[in-house]
Design an enzyme around this catalytic site. Structure first.
Site, PDB file in Angstrom:
ATOM      1  N   ASP A   7       0.885  -1.158   0.000  1.00  0.00           N
ATOM      2  CA  ASP A   7       0.000   0.000   0.000  1.00  0.00           C
ATOM      3  C   ASP A   7       0.934   1.222   0.000  1.00  0.00           C
ATOM      4  O   ASP A   7       2.127   1.095   0.325  1.00  0.00           O
ATOM      5  CB  ASP A   7      -0.861  -0.042   1.278  1.00  0.00           C
ATOM      6  CG  ASP A   7      -1.716   1.192   1.424  1.00  0.00           C
ATOM      7  OD1 ASP A   7      -2.227   1.693   0.414  1.00  0.00           O
ATOM      8  OD2 ASP A   7      -1.865   1.665   2.574  1.00  0.00           O
ATOM      9  N   LEU A   8       0.429   2.383  -0.368  1.00  0.00           N
ATOM     10  CA  LEU A   8       1.298   3.570  -0.436  1.00  0.00           C
ATOM     11  C   LEU A   8       1.162   4.448   0.820  1.00  0.00           C
ATOM     12  O   LEU A   8       2.104   4.565   1.613  1.00  0.00           O
ATOM     13  CB  LEU A   8       0.957   4.369  -1.701  1.00  0.00           C
ATOM     14  CG  LEU A   8       1.695   5.680  -1.903  1.00  0.00           C
ATOM     15  CD1 LEU A   8       3.181   5.475  -2.086  1.00  0.00           C
ATOM     16  CD2 LEU A   8       1.142   6.417  -3.124  1.00  0.00           C
ATOM     17  N   ASP A   9      -0.043   5.029   0.977  1.00  0.00           N
ATOM     18  CA  ASP A   9      -0.248   5.971   2.089  1.00  0.00           C
ATOM     19  C   ASP A   9      -0.205   5.236   3.423  1.00  0.00           C
ATOM     20  O   ASP A   9      -0.976   4.303   3.653  1.00  0.00           O
ATOM     21  CB  ASP A   9      -1.603   6.674   1.937  1.00  0.00           C
ATOM     22  CG  ASP A   9      -1.599   7.652   0.779  1.00  0.00           C
ATOM     23  OD1 ASP A   9      -0.522   8.206   0.484  1.00  0.00           O
ATOM     24  OD2 ASP A   9      -2.656   7.866   0.181  1.00  0.00           O
ATOM     25  N   THR A  15       0.786  10.732   3.585  1.00  0.00           N
ATOM     26  CA  THR A  15       0.225  11.898   2.889  1.00  0.00           C
ATOM     27  C   THR A  15      -1.071  12.379   3.532  1.00  0.00           C
ATOM     28  O   THR A  15      -1.710  13.294   3.010  1.00  0.00           O
ATOM     29  CB  THR A  15      -0.074  11.552   1.410  1.00  0.00           C
ATOM     30  OG1 THR A  15      -0.856  10.374   1.396  1.00  0.00           O
ATOM     31  CG2 THR A  15       1.193  11.348   0.608  1.00  0.00           C
ATOM     32  N   TRP A  23      -8.814  18.585   1.460  1.00  0.00           N
ATOM     33  CA  TRP A  23     -10.250  18.325   1.667  1.00  0.00           C
ATOM     34  C   TRP A  23     -10.876  19.398   2.540  1.00  0.00           C
ATOM     35  O   TRP A  23     -12.012  19.803   2.339  1.00  0.00           O
ATOM     36  CB  TRP A  23     -10.478  16.951   2.317  1.00  0.00           C
ATOM     37  CG  TRP A  23     -10.440  15.777   1.387  1.00  0.00           C
ATOM     38  CD1 TRP A  23      -9.698  14.643   1.540  1.00  0.00           C
ATOM     39  CD2 TRP A  23     -11.201  15.575   0.181  1.00  0.00           C
ATOM     40  NE1 TRP A  23      -9.930  13.771   0.504  1.00  0.00           N
ATOM     41  CE2 TRP A  23     -10.853  14.313  -0.335  1.00  0.00           C
ATOM     42  CE3 TRP A  23     -12.133  16.355  -0.510  1.00  0.00           C
ATOM     43  CZ2 TRP A  23     -11.408  13.809  -1.517  1.00  0.00           C
ATOM     44  CZ3 TRP A  23     -12.687  15.849  -1.690  1.00  0.00           C
ATOM     45  CH2 TRP A  23     -12.331  14.599  -2.174  1.00  0.00           C
ATOM     46  N   LYS A  43      -8.751   7.583   5.037  1.00  0.00           N
ATOM     47  CA  LYS A  43      -7.476   6.940   4.707  1.00  0.00           C
ATOM     48  C   LYS A  43      -7.691   5.728   3.806  1.00  0.00           C
ATOM     49  O   LYS A  43      -8.470   4.835   4.151  1.00  0.00           O
ATOM     50  CB  LYS A  43      -6.742   6.524   5.984  1.00  0.00           C
ATOM     51  CG  LYS A  43      -6.109   7.712   6.692  1.00  0.00           C
ATOM     52  CD  LYS A  43      -5.222   7.263   7.845  1.00  0.00           C
ATOM     53  CE  LYS A  43      -4.538   8.458   8.481  1.00  0.00           C
ATOM     54  NZ  LYS A  43      -3.775   8.067   9.667  1.00  0.00           N
ATOM     55  N   GLY A  44      -7.035   5.722   2.654  1.00  0.00           N
ATOM     56  CA  GLY A  44      -7.116   4.589   1.724  1.00  0.00           C
ATOM     57  C   GLY A  44      -8.370   4.582   0.865  1.00  0.00           C
ATOM     58  O   GLY A  44      -8.562   3.703   0.041  1.00  0.00           O
ATOM     59  N   SER A  46     -10.940   5.999  -2.030  1.00  0.00           N
ATOM     60  CA  SER A  46     -10.737   6.675  -3.320  1.00  0.00           C
ATOM     61  C   SER A  46     -11.257   8.117  -3.261  1.00  0.00           C
ATOM     62  O   SER A  46     -12.032   8.468  -2.369  1.00  0.00           O
ATOM     63  CB  SER A  46     -11.450   5.921  -4.442  1.00  0.00           C
ATOM     64  OG  SER A  46     -12.841   6.134  -4.353  1.00  0.00           O
ATOM     65  N   LYS A  76     -10.172  19.618  -5.406  1.00  0.00           N
ATOM     66  CA  LYS A  76      -9.417  19.075  -4.263  1.00  0.00           C
ATOM     67  C   LYS A  76      -8.086  18.503  -4.749  1.00  0.00           C
ATOM     68  O   LYS A  76      -7.041  18.712  -4.139  1.00  0.00           O
ATOM     69  CB  LYS A  76     -10.239  18.013  -3.536  1.00  0.00           C
ATOM     70  CG  LYS A  76      -9.531  17.367  -2.357  1.00  0.00           C
ATOM     71  CD  LYS A  76      -8.758  16.115  -2.715  1.00  0.00           C
ATOM     72  CE  LYS A  76      -7.936  15.557  -1.579  1.00  0.00           C
ATOM     73  NZ  LYS A  76      -7.201  14.345  -1.947  1.00  0.00           N
ATOM     74  N   SER A 114      -2.361   0.673  -4.482  1.00  0.00           N
ATOM     75  CA  SER A 114      -2.930   1.846  -3.805  1.00  0.00           C
ATOM     76  C   SER A 114      -4.114   2.378  -4.599  1.00  0.00           C
ATOM     77  O   SER A 114      -4.088   2.357  -5.834  1.00  0.00           O
ATOM     78  CB  SER A 114      -1.866   2.946  -3.714  1.00  0.00           C
ATOM     79  OG  SER A 114      -2.466   4.191  -3.408  1.00  0.00           O
ATOM     80  N   ALA A 115      -5.121   2.890  -3.888  1.00  0.00           N
ATOM     81  CA  ALA A 115      -6.294   3.489  -4.553  1.00  0.00           C
ATOM     82  C   ALA A 115      -5.958   4.862  -5.125  1.00  0.00           C
ATOM     83  O   ALA A 115      -6.775   5.463  -5.821  1.00  0.00           O
ATOM     84  CB  ALA A 115      -7.440   3.609  -3.558  1.00  0.00           C
ATOM     85  N   SER A 116      -4.754   5.369  -4.847  1.00  0.00           N
ATOM     86  CA  SER A 116      -4.418   6.737  -5.264  1.00  0.00           C
ATOM     87  C   SER A 116      -3.995   6.818  -6.719  1.00  0.00           C
ATOM     88  O   SER A 116      -3.054   6.143  -7.146  1.00  0.00           O
ATOM     89  CB  SER A 116      -3.294   7.302  -4.397  1.00  0.00           C
ATOM     90  OG  SER A 116      -2.914   8.565  -4.909  1.00  0.00           O
ATOM     91  N   LYS A 145     -10.769  -1.702  -1.671  1.00  0.00           N
ATOM     92  CA  LYS A 145     -10.438  -2.511  -0.498  1.00  0.00           C
ATOM     93  C   LYS A 145     -11.633  -2.419   0.465  1.00  0.00           C
ATOM     94  O   LYS A 145     -12.247  -1.360   0.522  1.00  0.00           O
ATOM     95  CB  LYS A 145      -9.186  -1.962   0.193  1.00  0.00           C
ATOM     96  CG  LYS A 145      -7.954  -1.972  -0.712  1.00  0.00           C
ATOM     97  CD  LYS A 145      -6.793  -1.228  -0.054  1.00  0.00           C
ATOM     98  CE  LYS A 145      -5.636  -1.051  -1.025  1.00  0.00           C
ATOM     99  NZ  LYS A 145      -4.509  -0.279  -0.500  1.00  0.00           N
ATOM    100  N   GLU A 169       0.353  -3.316   4.659  1.00  0.00           N
ATOM    101  CA  GLU A 169      -0.814  -2.423   4.788  1.00  0.00           C
ATOM    102  C   GLU A 169      -0.838  -1.780   6.166  1.00  0.00           C
ATOM    103  O   GLU A 169      -0.398  -2.391   7.140  1.00  0.00           O
ATOM    104  CB  GLU A 169      -2.099  -3.246   4.655  1.00  0.00           C
ATOM    105  CG  GLU A 169      -2.759  -3.180   3.315  1.00  0.00           C
ATOM    106  CD  GLU A 169      -3.404  -1.845   2.984  1.00  0.00           C
ATOM    107  OE1 GLU A 169      -3.534  -0.973   3.870  1.00  0.00           O
ATOM    108  OE2 GLU A 169      -3.785  -1.668   1.814  1.00  0.00           O
ATOM    109  N   ASP A 170      -1.406  -0.571   6.226  1.00  0.00           N
ATOM    110  CA  ASP A 170      -1.567   0.074   7.538  1.00  0.00           C
ATOM    111  C   ASP A 170      -3.031   0.143   7.963  1.00  0.00           C
ATOM    112  O   ASP A 170      -3.336   0.652   9.032  1.00  0.00           O
ATOM    113  CB  ASP A 170      -0.988   1.497   7.523  1.00  0.00           C
ATOM    114  CG  ASP A 170      -1.808   2.429   6.655  1.00  0.00           C
ATOM    115  OD1 ASP A 170      -2.273   1.978   5.583  1.00  0.00           O
ATOM    116  OD2 ASP A 170      -2.003   3.583   7.041  1.00  0.00           O
TER     117      ASP A 170
END
Ligand code: UVW
Length: 215
Positions: A7-9, A15, A23, A43-44, A46, A76, A114-116, A145, A169-170
């Site tokens: 996962d990224l974030d 981030t 936001w 968090k995580g 989309s 945003k 990642s969803a980003s 996810k 994953e976090d």
């Protein structure tokens, strides 16, 4: 084990503060009050789903047409990308650079799940894009996810089976997705307890790669 999926974030970098700032600016403009506690829920999630959650939080789910919502999400994202310009390799979380370099040296492929949609840009700013063999394109996904789709695609993208991969994953939803496709799950501890993880760590610096490969 034959590869790693990240996962990224919250795993590679954090981030959340930039998402929050961007936001919040939009929410203020729409007369919706959000705080850092509410931001945890995003968090995580989309971009469009985050916007829907913010509108629901302000009881404004039905106040806007689809085109208006898309314009809000684009606004945003413009603010968010502007803030991401500040990212440097110093923003990598502890142990990440060393782990990725060791994986490369040991010919263990690495993929991002990642969803980003900003993942390639973020990895470039962090100076680690060349250490990844694949980045799943979130535009190709039909489910978010905790569905395992993104993790299955990530394993495929580096030519291995999910059960041959270790996923990082976090977030609980991410751990659930990793486990649902038979991957080994390492939870990087942040704010939530990660109940289904096979192992949890506070940072990637705690891990011994040879032990992971031997799993
Ligand atoms: C997420 O951060 C999940 O989405 P994006 O960067 O595409 O807005």
């Amino acid at each position: 084990m034959k590869g790693f999926v990240f996962d990224l974030d919250g795993v590679i970098t954090d981030t959340a503060k930039y998402h929050y700032e961007a936001w919040k600016e939009l929410a203020d403009q729409l007369g919706i009050s959000i705080d850092l506690k509410f931001n945890e829920q995003l968090k995580g999630i989309s971009r469009m789903d985050s916007l829907e959650r913010i509108l629901a939080h302000g009881n404004k789910q039905s106040a806007y047409m689809q085109e208006e919502k898309e314009a809000f999400a684009a606004q945003k994202n413009e603010a968010y990308v502007q803030l991401l310009q500040n990212l440097t390799p110093a923003d990598l979380l502890p142990g990440v650079a060393e782990f990725l370099k060791e994986a490369k040296a040991k010919k263990m492929p690495c993929a991002i799940a990642s969803a980003s949609k900003n993942a390639p840009f973020i990895l470039e700013k962090l100076g680690v894009i060349d250490l990844f063999d694949a980045i799943v394109d979130p535009a190709t996904l039909t489910k978010g996810k905790p569905d395992p789709e993104i993790f299955v695609k990530a394993a495929e993208s580096i030519g291995i089976k999910p059960e041959e991969a270790i996923g990082f994953e976090d977030a609980q939803a991410g751990i659930a997705g990793i486990k649902a496709c038979g991957m080994y799950a390492i939870g990087v501890l942040a704010d939530e307890p990660l109940t289904q993880a096979d192992r949890t760590v506070h940072s990637l610096a705690e891990l011994n790669m040879d032990e992971l490969i031997a799993l």
